[in-house]
Design an enzyme around this catalytic site. Structure first.
Site, short mmCIF file in Angstrom:
data_model
loop_
_atom_site.label_atom_id
_atom_site.label_comp_id
_atom_site.label_asym_id
_atom_site.label_seq_id
_atom_site.Cartn_x
_atom_site.Cartn_y
_atom_site.Cartn_z
N GLY A 162 -2.86 -6.65 8.61
CA GLY A 162 -2.22 -6.87 9.90
C GLY A 162 -0.80 -7.40 9.84
N LYS A 211 -7.66 1.25 -5.02
CA LYS A 211 -8.86 0.78 -4.33
C LYS A 211 -10.09 1.60 -4.70
CE LYS A 211 -6.59 -0.70 -0.04
NZ LYS A 211 -6.83 -2.14 -0.17
N ASP A 271 0.85 -1.19 0.00
CA ASP A 271 0.00 0.00 0.00
C ASP A 271 0.89 1.24 0.00
OD1 ASP A 271 -2.26 -1.56 0.29
OD2 ASP A 271 -2.71 -0.90 2.33
N GLY A 290 -4.78 -2.44 9.09
CA GLY A 290 -4.45 -1.31 9.96
C GLY A 290 -4.35 -1.66 11.42
N GLY A 322 0.60 -2.86 4.19
CA GLY A 322 0.49 -1.40 4.14
C GLY A 322 1.04 -0.76 5.40
N ARG A 340 -6.86 -19.77 7.59
CA ARG A 340 -7.19 -21.13 8.06
C ARG A 340 -8.62 -21.51 7.67
NH1 ARG A 340 -3.70 -24.07 10.81
NH2 ARG A 340 -2.03 -23.07 11.98
O1 LIG Z 1 -7.00 -4.16 1.46
C1 LIG Z 1 -5.82 -4.22 1.53
C2 LIG Z 1 -5.05 -4.92 0.49
O2 LIG Z 1 -4.46 -3.97 -0.31
C3 LIG Z 1 -5.13 -3.49 2.62
O3 LIG Z 1 -4.60 -2.36 2.15
C4 LIG Z 1 -4.23 -4.38 3.37
O4 LIG Z 1 -5.07 -5.25 4.04
C5 LIG Z 1 -3.29 -3.62 4.20
O5 LIG Z 1 -3.51 -3.80 5.55
P1 LIG Z 1 -2.37 -3.37 6.58
O6 LIG Z 1 -2.34 -1.89 6.58
O7 LIG Z 1 -2.83 -3.96 7.89
O8 LIG Z 1 -1.12 -4.00 6.07
#
Ligand SMILES: O=C(CO)[C@H](O)[C@H](O)COP(=O)(O)O
Length: 295
Positions: A215, A82, A25, A154, A236, A166
Site C-alpha cells: 500500500g 515470489k 516489485d 495493491g 510495487g 503498530r
Molecule cells: O509482497 C510484497 C513484498 O514484495 C508486495 O509485492 C508488496 O506488498 C507490494 O505491495 P504494493 O503493490 O501495494 O506496493
C-alpha cells in the site's frame, strides 16, 4: 534452536544489508532498470504487480522463468522472487535459478491453506509477511530470515501497513514487560515457540530485520513506515501504477534514506505527477484482503 545457527545468521546478514533501502516489485527488465536507476537496493520479480493481480483475478503464480532470468540479467542489484504460500516446489525452482531471496507471499494465490514452507531446509534466504508478532515469530521459527509487515498489497492505501507495523511494535513492547512465567502464557497466546518469545522479550526486537510492505504509494507513506519502526520498505503498485514511475521510485528511495529530515521529505514529494488511485480498504470483503492469506 535453528534461529541461532551459523547458517541462519548468514541468511539474516544478507537481509541486514538491505536495511534503509527500498525493494521494488518489477515484472520485466525495463521496470527492473527503472528500479535500479532510482536507487533500489533489490528488486522483486513477479508476474503482475499486486494492483493488477487484484484487478484481473485468476491464479497468481511464481513468475515465468524467462521473465525472472530477463530481470536477473538486466540489473546488478539482488533479485528476489515470489513463490506461493506452501509451494515448496516453486521455491526449489527459484533456489535452483539462484535468486537472492524468496518471498513466500500472500500476494500470490496460496498453494497450501494450512502449512507454510519449512524454510530451514533451503540454502536461499526467505522473506515472509505478517500482520502481528505471532505470525512473524511463526514464520521465523520456520526459517524466514526477513519479515515484512503485509499491509494490503495493491491497494495504494497505507492504512493496513500502519496497522500491522503498530501491532508488531506494540506486541514487542509488551513482551519486554512480562515476567518469565508470563512469557510462557504469551507464547501460548502468540502461538509461537517460547524460545523465540523469550529472545524478543530480552532484546526488544525481532531476531531478523523487519521491513514494511503493502500500500505504499507516496514518499510520505514510505517515511511513515520508517517512523513506525520499519527498517526498509517494499513498493510495487505505488510506483508502477503512477504517472511517472521513475520519478516516484527515486523520490521513495530518498524518503526512506532521509525519513527523519522533513525538508528532504518535502523535496521528495514535489513534482511527482498523479499517484495510483487507491482503494478504500474498509470496503473490501475478507476474501478480497490479500493480507488475510497465511496464518
Ligand atoms: O509482497 C510484497 C513484498 O514484495 C508486495 O509485492 C508488496 O506488498 C507490494 O505491495 P504494493 O503493490 O501495494 O506496493
Amino acid at each position: 534452536m535453528n534461529f541461532t545457527s551459523p547458517e541462519f545468521r548468514v541468511k539474516v546478514g544478507l537481509a541486514e544489508m538491505l536495511k534503509g533501502g527500498v525493494i521494488m516489485d518489477v515484472t520485466d527488465a525495463s521496470q527492473a532498470r527503472i528500479a535500479e536507476d532510482a536507487g533500489a537496493v533489490a528488486v522483486m520479480a513477479l508476474e503482475r504487480v499486486p494492483a493488477d493481480i487484484r484487478a484481473e483475478g485468476g491464479v497468481a503464480r511464481m513468475a515465468s522463468i524467462e521473465k525472472i532470468e530477463e530481470i536477473m540479467q538486466a540489473v546488478s542489484i539482488p533479485v528476489m522472487a515470489k513463490c506461493r504460500i506452501g509451494h515448496a516446489a516453486e521455491a526449489r525452482i527459484l533456489e535452483a535459478l539462484q535468486v537472492d531471496f524468496i518471498d513466500e507471499s500472500e500476494v500470490l494465490t496460496p498453494a497450501d491453506e494450512e502449512n507454510h514452507i519449512w524454510k530451514h531446509d533451503f540454502r536461499v534466504p526467505f522473506v515472509c509477511g505478517c500482520r502481528n508478532l505471532g505470525e512473524a515469530l511463526r514464520r521465523i521459527a520456520e526459517g524466514a530470515a526477513m519479515i515484512r509487515t503485509k499491509g494490503e498489497a495493491g491497494s495504494g492505501n497505507i492504512v493496513e501497513a500502519v496497522r500491522h507495523l503498530r501491532a508488531v511494535q506494540r506486541e514487542i513492547r509488551r513482551l519486554t514487560t512480562l515476567t518469565p512465567e508470563e512469557l510462557v502464557a504469551a507464547s501460548k497466546e502468540l502461538q509461537a515457540p517460547l524460545e523465540l518469545v523469550q529472545w524478543v522479550a530480552q532484546n526488544g526486537k525481532l531476531p531478523v530485520p523487519n521491513f514494511a510492505a503493502g500500500g505504499v504509494a507516496t514518499p510520505a507513506d514510505a517515511a511513515l513506515c520508517m517512523m513506525l519502526g520499519a527498517e526498509s520498505v517494499f513498493v510495487g503498485s505505488g510506483i508502477f501504477k503512477s504517472e511517472d514511475p521513475a520519478r516516484r521510485a527515486a523520490a521513495i528511495v530518498k524518503a526512506v534514506a532521509q525519513w527523519q529530515d522533513p525538508q528532504a521529505l518535502l523535496e521528495a514529494s514535489r513534482h511527482l505527477g498523479m499517484g495510483m488511485r487507491g482503494l478504500d480498504v474498509s470496503r473490501l470483503t475478507p476474501e478480497e484482503m490479500l493480507s488475510r492469506r497465511g496464518w
